[in-house]
Design an enzyme around this catalytic site. Sequence first.
Site, PDB file in Angstrom:
ATOM      1  CG  ASP A 105      76.256  10.116 -43.320  1.00 24.52           C
ATOM      2  OD1 ASP A 105      77.079  11.022 -43.074  1.00 24.52           O
ATOM      3  OD2 ASP A 105      76.446   8.944 -42.950  1.00 24.52           O
ATOM      4  CE  LYS A 133      75.701  10.022 -39.201  1.00 26.64           C
ATOM      5  NZ  LYS A 133      76.459   8.802 -39.616  1.00 26.64           N
ATOM      6  CG  PHE A 154      77.010   3.061 -38.432  1.00 28.36           C
ATOM      7  CD1 PHE A 154      76.896   3.561 -39.730  1.00 28.36           C
ATOM      8  CD2 PHE A 154      76.459   1.824 -38.146  1.00 28.36           C
ATOM      9  CE1 PHE A 154      76.253   2.832 -40.720  1.00 28.36           C
ATOM     10  CE2 PHE A 154      75.812   1.093 -39.144  1.00 28.36           C
ATOM     11  CZ  PHE A 154      75.714   1.592 -40.418  1.00 28.36           C
ATOM     12  CB  VAL A 155      72.310   6.175 -36.057  1.00 26.11           C
ATOM     13  CG1 VAL A 155      72.952   7.032 -34.993  1.00 26.11           C
ATOM     14  CG2 VAL A 155      72.178   6.957 -37.367  1.00 26.11           C
ATOM     15  CG  ASP A 161      70.689  -1.076 -43.835  1.00 24.54           C
ATOM     16  OD1 ASP A 161      70.713   0.125 -44.198  1.00 24.54           O
ATOM     17  OD2 ASP A 161      71.360  -1.959 -44.393  1.00 24.54           O
TER      18      ASP A 161
HETATM   19  C1  PRP Z   1      70.694   5.666 -46.815  1.00 19.81           C
HETATM   20  C2  PRP Z   1      69.575   6.659 -46.515  1.00 19.81           C
HETATM   21  C3  PRP Z   1      69.766   7.730 -47.558  1.00 19.81           C
HETATM   22  C4  PRP Z   1      71.262   7.730 -47.780  1.00 19.81           C
HETATM   23  C5  PRP Z   1      71.847   8.912 -47.093  1.00 19.81           C
HETATM   24  O1  PRP Z   1      70.300   4.832 -47.861  1.00 19.81           O
HETATM   25  O2  PRP Z   1      68.306   6.060 -46.607  1.00 19.81           O
HETATM   26  O3  PRP Z   1      69.105   7.419 -48.769  1.00 19.81           O
HETATM   27  O4  PRP Z   1      71.769   6.505 -47.214  1.00 19.81           O
HETATM   28  O5  PRP Z   1      73.235   8.867 -47.131  1.00 19.81           O
HETATM   29  P1  PRP Z   1      74.147   9.909 -47.906  1.00 19.81           P
HETATM   30  O6  PRP Z   1      73.719  11.283 -47.491  1.00 19.81           O
HETATM   31  O7  PRP Z   1      75.539   9.571 -47.402  1.00 19.81           O
HETATM   32  O8  PRP Z   1      74.007   9.666 -49.381  1.00 19.81           O
HETATM   33  P2  PRP Z   1      71.116   3.514 -48.324  1.00 19.81           P
HETATM   34  O9  PRP Z   1      71.981   3.834 -49.489  1.00 19.81           O
HETATM   35  O10 PRP Z   1      71.796   2.904 -47.133  1.00 19.81           O
HETATM   36  O11 PRP Z   1      69.909   2.590 -48.830  1.00 19.81           O
HETATM   37  P3  PRP Z   1      68.663   2.060 -47.976  1.00 19.81           P
HETATM   38  O12 PRP Z   1      67.727   3.230 -47.757  1.00 19.81           O
HETATM   39  O13 PRP Z   1      68.043   1.005 -48.846  1.00 19.81           O
HETATM   40  O14 PRP Z   1      69.205   1.526 -46.670  1.00 19.81           O
END
Ligand code: PRP
Length: 182
Positions: A105, A133, A154-155, A161
Site C-alpha cells: 500500500d 495498491k 480499504f480492503v 484485517d
Molecule cells: C499490512 C500488510 C503489509 C503492510 C502493507 O500489514 O500485511 O505488511 O500492511 O502496507 P504498507 O505498504 O502501507 O506498509 P499490517 O501492518 O497491517 O500487519 P498485519 O499483516 O499483521 O495485518
Amino acid sequence: MSLHDNIESILVSEKEIAEIAERLGKQITEDYKGVERPILLGLLKGCVPFMSDLQKHIDLPIEIEYMDVSSYHGSITSSGDVKIRKDMNTSVSGRDILIAEDIVDTGKTLDTIVKLLTHRGAKSVEVVTLLDKPAGRVIPFTPKYIGVTIPKAFVVGYGLDYDELYRNIPYVGILKPEIYKK
Ligand code: PRP
C-alpha cells in the site's frame, strides 16, 4: 449477522485468488530454477492465506520463514512505524529471499524490510504480493510479482484485517465505510 454483511462488494474472488496463486507460483518456479534453497519469507500476519496457496505451486526446494511485522496497529492508515514483533530464525547472508505479502500500500513496510535484509547481506530480495495498491504509495516501491492491482479502497479478507477481524473470509472485499467510521 454474518461477517459478509459488512462487506460492500467483492474485489477479488476466491476463484481469481486461486488462479493468481497458480500463475505466480509457476512463474516463480521458472525464475528461481537453479537458485540454491531460496527462502520464501512471509510477513505475518496478513501473508498467511496467500502464502499458503502460493507455496503449493512453487515446485522447488524452498525454505519457509516468517517475520511478524506490523505498521497499522488496528487502524485504517499506516502509522509509518514499522515494528518487527518477531524476527526470522535464520541468517539471510548470501541467501536469495522472496518476500510474500498480502498487500503493498504505502510501500513503507516493504521498503523497510527490503533495506533491512539487504543490509544483513541477502544476495537478492524480491517481493511477491497478492494485491498492489499503487495509488496508496508514499514511498516508491515496485514489487516484482503482482497478483492484481487494486484501486484506493480499504480492503479486508484473505489475510487482510480491520482491527484484527475479517482475515478469515475467503475473498478480498471492500469494507463498508460505516464499519470503520463508527
Ligand atoms: C499490512 C500488510 C503489509 C503492510 C502493507 O500489514 O500485511 O505488511 O500492511 O502496507 P504498507 O505498504 O502501507 O506498509 P499490517 O501492518 O497491517 O500487519 P498485519 O499483516 O499483521 O495485518
